[in-house]
Design an enzyme around this catalytic site. Structure first.
Site, PDB file in Angstrom:
ATOM      1  N   TYR A 151       6.413  -3.377  -0.352  1.00 15.22           N
ATOM      2  CA  TYR A 151       5.404  -3.942   0.560  1.00 15.22           C
ATOM      3  C   TYR A 151       4.035  -3.823  -0.084  1.00 15.22           C
ATOM      4  O   TYR A 151       3.798  -2.940  -0.928  1.00 15.22           O
ATOM      5  CB  TYR A 151       5.377  -3.182   1.889  1.00 15.22           C
ATOM      6  CG  TYR A 151       6.489  -3.517   2.847  1.00 15.22           C
ATOM      7  CD1 TYR A 151       6.293  -4.435   3.880  1.00 15.22           C
ATOM      8  CD2 TYR A 151       7.736  -2.907   2.743  1.00 15.22           C
ATOM      9  CE1 TYR A 151       7.315  -4.736   4.781  1.00 15.22           C
ATOM     10  CE2 TYR A 151       8.770  -3.208   3.630  1.00 15.22           C
ATOM     11  CZ  TYR A 151       8.540  -4.120   4.650  1.00 15.22           C
ATOM     12  OH  TYR A 151       9.558  -4.428   5.540  1.00 15.22           O
ATOM     13  N   ASP A 206       7.352  -6.372  11.376  1.00 16.27           N
ATOM     14  CA  ASP A 206       6.765  -6.216  12.710  1.00 16.27           C
ATOM     15  C   ASP A 206       5.858  -7.390  13.073  1.00 16.27           C
ATOM     16  O   ASP A 206       5.592  -8.272  12.253  1.00 16.27           O
ATOM     17  CB  ASP A 206       5.931  -4.921  12.767  1.00 16.27           C
ATOM     18  CG  ASP A 206       6.791  -3.677  12.606  1.00 16.27           C
ATOM     19  OD1 ASP A 206       7.993  -3.757  12.877  1.00 16.27           O
ATOM     20  OD2 ASP A 206       6.238  -2.635  12.197  1.00 16.27           O
TER      21      ASP A 206
END
Length: 359
Positions: free
Chosen positions: A146, A91
């Site tokens: 992540y 994002d």
């Protein structure tokens, strides 16, 4: 005049022959690139062709591929012509130390040096491997890891007056954080942790393999910690909302029972932590490696030789950006100020009623 036209024609023919010879020397092959980047100032990873005001990582990458001679210019405009696929669509503002993209390129000499020479320093190609003809980095990926770097004052209870540079998280609070993060492990319905997915949508079910917060450390007088999460795949904003809810519970704005409740079918309004600290650490290809990694033609998609380069890039470009931006813009501190006015109990019925009233 005729001689002039003829010499131009001969030169053009010679140039075309040179280009053909070059193409024969460097035929197109399917490869993967190991990509690291600092995402600050970019509107995410994925290119939006025709939206030049929203600059993405792929805009700069495609430009470098064209300029280095790896792909023809028209492949940059129609990326499917080079079978381009990214492993994860990060994002806005999100960084990566181990992103993988698959594509067909001309394997020119000194390919990595040439591509990197046309990239800004905060985007680097760290490695390249040949893969099978039908390889697709998104579909063949088994899991993604992540990390989320945050200042530990985010875990300070709301009733305590906290000085950001003085705060140090205690063991009891850290244990509570890890107990809550562990609740996400396994397969759950995460419809409350993204937008535009209903509770009965099968794609809202996701599998989380691990999630934990590591030991804190001090940088620029502020204590930070890193949360790591490994999952099969993630939906938009899912990780930021998972962390946002844990922070809200630890700070005392929401009850512990809300976490389990949020994994049920009822609609819960979950807060979304800032994007600044989020980074794609690495992607995993265990199934592909078992099948093709030792077939004598292809290498396993493992990057042990590039580990040091990835660590250096993180230390040089990603971590300082997160730390300095937090100090200057106070993204976490400003977001924490919104939690007291957050409505954690909004049910689907109430939200629908509010929407009707606002119309």
């Amino acid at each position: 005049e005729e001689n002039g036209h003829q010499s131009k024609r001969l030169r053009k023919d010679a140039d075309e022959e040179d280009a053909e010879d070059q193409n024969k020397k460097s035929p197109k092959r399917k490869i993967v690139l190991l990509l690291a980047y600092s995402g600050k100032g970019y509107y995410g990873m994925q290119r939006q062709v025709g939206s030049s005001q929203f600059r993405t990582i792929e805009d700069d990458l495609v430009s470098a591929l064209v300029q280095s001679g790896c792909i023809p210019e028209n492949h940059g405009e129609e990326m499917k012509k080079m079978s381009f696929q990214r492993c994860a669509r990060t994002d806005k503002g999100v960084s990566a130390a181990g992103q993988i993209v698959s594509l067909k390129v001309r394997l020119i000499d000194d390919i990595l040096e040439k591509i990197n020479s046309h990239l800004p320093s905060h985007i680097r190609i760290l490695g390249l491997k040949r893969v099978t003809r039908r390889f697709n980095s998104k579909n063949k990926c088994d899991a993604r890891t992540y990390s989320y770097m945050l200042p530990t004052f985010a875990f300070a209870h709301k009733d305590h007056d906290v000085q950001e540079e003085v705060y140090r998280v205690d063991r009891e609070t850290l244990d509570k954080v890890n107990k809550l993060l562990a609740c996400y492990k396994g397969t759950h319905n995460f419809h409350n942790f993204t937008s535009q997915k209903g509770p009965r949508d099968p794609s809202a079910k996701r599998y989380i393999m691990e999630m934990y917060c590591g030991e804190p450390f001090v940088r620029e007088n502020i204590e930070f910690a890193v949360i790591r999460v490994k999952g099969q795949s993630f939906m938009m904003h899912q990780i930021r909302k998972m962390i946002g809810l844990v922070i809200a519970i630890v700070k005392g704005y929401a009850a512990e029972s809300l976490l389990e409740h949020s994994l049920g079918e009822e609609k819960i309004h979950v807060p979304k932590a800032p994007g600044l600290g989020l980074m794609l650490e690495r992607v995993h290809f265990e199934k592909y490696n078992r099948r093709f990694g030792n077939d004598g033609l292809h290498e396993p998609l493992e990057w042990t030789e590039e580990e040091e380069k990835m660590a250096v890039f993180k230390e040089q470009y990603i971590s300082p950006t997160i730390i300095n931006t937090e100090r200057e813009e106070k993204s976490m501190a400003n977001w924490l100020n919104t939690l007291p006015i957050h409505d954690f109990q909004s049910s689907a019925v109430e939200m629908q009623a509010n929407n009707k009233n606002s119309k």
